[in-house]
Design an enzyme around this catalytic site. Structure first.
Site, PDB file in Angstrom:
ATOM      1  N   HIS B  35       0.830  -1.210   0.000  1.00  0.00           N
ATOM      2  CA  HIS B  35       0.000   0.000   0.000  1.00  0.00           C
ATOM      3  C   HIS B  35       0.862   1.257   0.000  1.00  0.00           C
ATOM      4  O   HIS B  35       0.571   2.235  -0.677  1.00  0.00           O
ATOM      5  CB  HIS B  35      -0.942   0.001   1.203  1.00  0.00           C
ATOM      6  CG  HIS B  35      -2.232  -0.704   0.922  1.00  0.00           C
ATOM      7  ND1 HIS B  35      -2.326  -2.068   0.875  1.00  0.00           N
ATOM      8  CD2 HIS B  35      -3.471  -0.231   0.643  1.00  0.00           C
ATOM      9  CE1 HIS B  35      -3.578  -2.402   0.590  1.00  0.00           C
ATOM     10  NE2 HIS B  35      -4.291  -1.317   0.434  1.00  0.00           N
ATOM     11  N   LYS B 100     -10.276  -7.654   7.494  1.00  0.00           N
ATOM     12  CA  LYS B 100     -10.997  -7.936   8.737  1.00  0.00           C
ATOM     13  C   LYS B 100     -10.915  -6.724   9.655  1.00  0.00           C
ATOM     14  O   LYS B 100      -9.956  -5.968   9.625  1.00  0.00           O
ATOM     15  CB  LYS B 100     -10.434  -9.183   9.432  1.00  0.00           C
ATOM     16  CG  LYS B 100      -9.048  -9.021  10.047  1.00  0.00           C
ATOM     17  CD  LYS B 100      -8.649 -10.266  10.808  1.00  0.00           C
ATOM     18  CE  LYS B 100      -7.228 -10.174  11.341  1.00  0.00           C
ATOM     19  NZ  LYS B 100      -7.118  -9.487  12.628  1.00  0.00           N
TER      20      LYS B 100
END
Lengths: 275, 171
Positions: B35, B100
């Site tokens: 990222h 999650k």
């Protein structure tokens, strides 16, 4: 005299096996939680967790991709001797045990990965005799990041301890992969309490403390935490934590340290005895 | 609980928070380090190694692939660590995030703006998820090891809509 090469080999094989198995007591508790659960989303998650742990066992796969930072709690006899460096032998054991596992250990500042999952976090406890025992715990980041320490004042008492744990679990929410297990250290100093919160997790999962008052506190904490209704994966429901283990140590008249280690449902640990 | 079958072509704006879905299609793995590189590349105006337009990113870093297998165990990691990067990627076309745990308000706002959806997989169900992955292809940043970007093809991956494109959340 212990041979370092033998220590590494035996520890390595034990770690390799432990990383591919979720503790059987935890799996049993997960099945009880599934039966008890009425929240359909939580049941959805619990069913997958149980199926996952069974698939992992059947296919010799890692139940979780986060095979953790290796923690070793070493009990070493004061009369024991070694043909080399014990610490190097233990780290070599970790290297062997993690050969097929994920390499998750990096320098804290440069973030460079050591690519063999060493160094392990090692604590030594010197005992009488010449024995050697190593308890291994794979600690994943998702749950470990959610732990905490609260330096309470003695006046806060048991209620304060329970509130501290509840606050930490509430803050953690879905992040540590509930249903979780809680290791709680009470007393000592800040660092001692933290270490106790780890050794608490090495107790047989679900087994209450031998001390009656401590066992009572464990029950109270578990009840308070489950009243949060965070539930499996934070989806709601009655089981946020499967078990809580508390370890205590004497502390200063002016202190009441409380440390909480949060453990995800993927509990992977083992004990290796040498000699 | 009713399960909706979805793929890369489905209209994600019809998904509602709380829906159980079964995903068959393509998604790219990317976690913390990837990222960071994506966002740095976008800031420099460089081309990304994947086409983000309409894409799905799975926050995961698998265990190494064993001889004769497609991939290692591959469960979701905590999504909130990607919160600082996610809005930039959504502005560049990312539509589906899979991970999650909770997201922050900046992510939710960007999801509403970009009509994106956040799905959750079960944390710690890595062996089960591995069994639903039918293909894996190395794409970029292989020097990052488990954090490299990989193209995964999955069949019947069980997920839950945690935050929908209107910003409704079950977390």
């Amino acid at each position: 005299m212990y041979k370092c090469e033998d220590i590494s080999k035996k520890l390595g094989e034990a770690i390799d096996g432990a990383l591919k198995r979720v503790d059987s007591d935890v799996l049993r508790m997960l099945k009880v939680a599934y039966e008890k659960e009425t929240n359909e989303r939580a049941k959805w998650a619990l069913a997958q967790i149980i199926e996952n742990d069974e698939v992992a066992e059947r296919t010799d796969s890692y139940p979780c991709q986060d095979t953790g930072i290796a923690m070793l709690m070493v009990s070493v006899g004061q009369d024991a001797s070694f043909d080399g460096s014990l610490e190097k032998a233990l780290n070599e054991g970790v290297r062997i045990g993690y050969r097929d596992a994920r390499k998750s250990i990096a320098h804290p500042l440069t973030r460079l990965n050591t690519k063999d999952n060493t160094p392990a976090v090692i604590y030594y406890n010197v005992v009488e005799g010449n024995g050697l025992e190593v308890k291994f715990l794979a600690k994943g980041a998702g749950s470990e990041n959610m732990g905490g320490v609260r330096m309470l004042t003695p006046s806060k008492g048991k209620k304060g301890i329970i509130n501290a744990v509840v606050e930490i679990v509430k803050e953690a929410g879905a992040n540590p992969c509930p249903p979780i297990l809680l290791g709680v250290g009470v007393g000592g100093s800040m660092d001692k309490a933290t270490l106790l919160s780890k050794t608490a997790l090495l107790r047989k999962c679900g087994q209450p403390s031998a001390d009656e008052e401590t066992a009572e506190l464990e029950k109270d904490i578990l009840e308070a935490v489950n009243a949060l209704r965070i539930g499996a994966q934070g989806l709601g429901g009655v089981t946020t934590a499967l078990a809580c283990a508390v370890e205590t140590a004497h502390t200063h008249i002016g202190m009441l340290p409380v440390a909480v280690t949060v453990q995800c449902h993927s509990v992977r640990h083992t004990t290796v005895k040498f000699g | 609980m009713k399960t909706i079958d979805i793929n890369n072509e489905c209209d994600i704006e019809t998904l509602r928070a709380g829906d159980a879905v079964s995903f068959s299609g393509v998604m790219y793995t990317a976690r913390d380090a990837a990222h960071k590189r994506f966002v740095e590349a976008l800031e420099k105006g460089e081309k990304l190694p994947i086409d983000l337009n309409g894409s799905a990113i799975y926050y995961a870093g698998p265990t190494p692939t064993r001889e004769g297998e497609i991939i290692g165990s591959c469960g979701p990691t905590t999504s909130s660590r990607m919160d600082d990067y996610a809005p930039t990627l959504m502005d560049a076309g990312l539509r589906v995030m899979i991970g999650k745990g909770k997201r922050n308000s900046a992510v939710v706002e960007s999801m509403i703006k970009n009509k994106a959806v956040y799905l959750i997989a079960v944390g710690g169900a890595a062996a089960l998820i591995k069994s639903r992955i039918t293909a894996c292809e190395d794409v970029a940043y292989l020097d990052l090891g488990c954090e490299a970007v990989r193209k995964l093809t999955v069949r019947d991956l069980p997920l839950l809509v945690a935050i929908d494109s209107k910003g409704n959340s079950i977390l």
